[in-house]
Design an enzyme around this catalytic site. Structure first.
Site, PDB file in Angstrom:
ATOM      1  N   GLY A  25       0.810  -1.208   0.000  1.00  0.00           N
ATOM      2  CA  GLY A  25       0.000   0.000   0.000  1.00  0.00           C
ATOM      3  C   GLY A  25       0.843   1.258   0.000  1.00  0.00           C
ATOM      4  O   GLY A  25       2.067   1.220   0.049  1.00  0.00           O
ATOM      5  N   THR A  46       1.240  -3.091  -6.623  1.00  0.00           N
ATOM      6  CA  THR A  46       0.975  -1.784  -6.020  1.00  0.00           C
ATOM      7  C   THR A  46      -0.515  -1.482  -6.081  1.00  0.00           C
ATOM      8  O   THR A  46      -1.224  -2.013  -6.926  1.00  0.00           O
ATOM      9  CB  THR A  46       1.731  -0.660  -6.753  1.00  0.00           C
ATOM     10  OG1 THR A  46       1.186  -0.526  -8.058  1.00  0.00           O
ATOM     11  CG2 THR A  46       3.214  -0.949  -6.830  1.00  0.00           C
ATOM     12  N   GLU A  47      -0.973  -0.636  -5.210  1.00  0.00           N
ATOM     13  CA  GLU A  47      -2.392  -0.271  -5.175  1.00  0.00           C
ATOM     14  C   GLU A  47      -2.846   0.431  -6.444  1.00  0.00           C
ATOM     15  O   GLU A  47      -4.029   0.480  -6.722  1.00  0.00           O
ATOM     16  CB  GLU A  47      -2.684   0.599  -3.952  1.00  0.00           C
ATOM     17  CG  GLU A  47      -2.649  -0.175  -2.662  1.00  0.00           C
ATOM     18  CD  GLU A  47      -3.034   0.673  -1.465  1.00  0.00           C
ATOM     19  OE1 GLU A  47      -3.113   1.906  -1.587  1.00  0.00           O
ATOM     20  OE2 GLU A  47      -3.257   0.092  -0.394  1.00  0.00           O
ATOM     21  N   ASN A  48      -1.910   0.968  -7.213  1.00  0.00           N
ATOM     22  CA  ASN A  48      -2.291   1.627  -8.462  1.00  0.00           C
ATOM     23  C   ASN A  48      -2.265   0.651  -9.637  1.00  0.00           C
ATOM     24  O   ASN A  48      -2.415   1.056 -10.779  1.00  0.00           O
ATOM     25  CB  ASN A  48      -1.421   2.863  -8.731  1.00  0.00           C
ATOM     26  CG  ASN A  48       0.048   2.534  -8.863  1.00  0.00           C
ATOM     27  OD1 ASN A  48       0.538   1.599  -8.249  1.00  0.00           O
ATOM     28  ND2 ASN A  48       0.766   3.304  -9.659  1.00  0.00           N
ATOM     29  N   GLY A  49      -2.080  -0.644  -9.370  1.00  0.00           N
ATOM     30  CA  GLY A  49      -2.255  -1.664 -10.385  1.00  0.00           C
ATOM     31  C   GLY A  49      -1.018  -2.266 -10.994  1.00  0.00           C
ATOM     32  O   GLY A  49      -1.111  -3.159 -11.820  1.00  0.00           O
TER      33      GLY A  49
END
Length: 79
Positions: A25, A46-49
């Site tokens: 995160g 990652t949380e952004n993909g």
């Protein structure tokens, strides 16, 4: 007294089993990638993909399209 973020990230990295898939995160968790030994076979998400994130990028290794959830430039691992 707060723990040093790099020391904490290194400690967490030691607990990650080889071959694991780990979602990192935003914030301090993103530092874990900088402390994983090469060849461990850990795949970071990652949380952004981004899947297959490596350690933080510097200098000529910076690609503006490769960032972690905190928008910090990172490297991409093969795979």
């Amino acid at each position: 007294m707060p723990l040093d973020p790099d020391r904490l990230a290194a400690r967490i990295a030691r607990d990650i089993e080889p071959g694991s898939y780990v979602n990192l995160g935003i914030g301090r968790p993103t530092k874990v990638a900088d402390h994983l030994p090469a060849g461990l076979g850990v795949v970071l998400h990652t949380e952004n993909g981004m899947l297959g994130m490596g350690p933080a990028a510097a200098g000529d290794a910076i690609d503006p399209d490769l960032t972690n959830a905190g928008k910090v430039p990172v490297t991409e691992l093969p795979g």
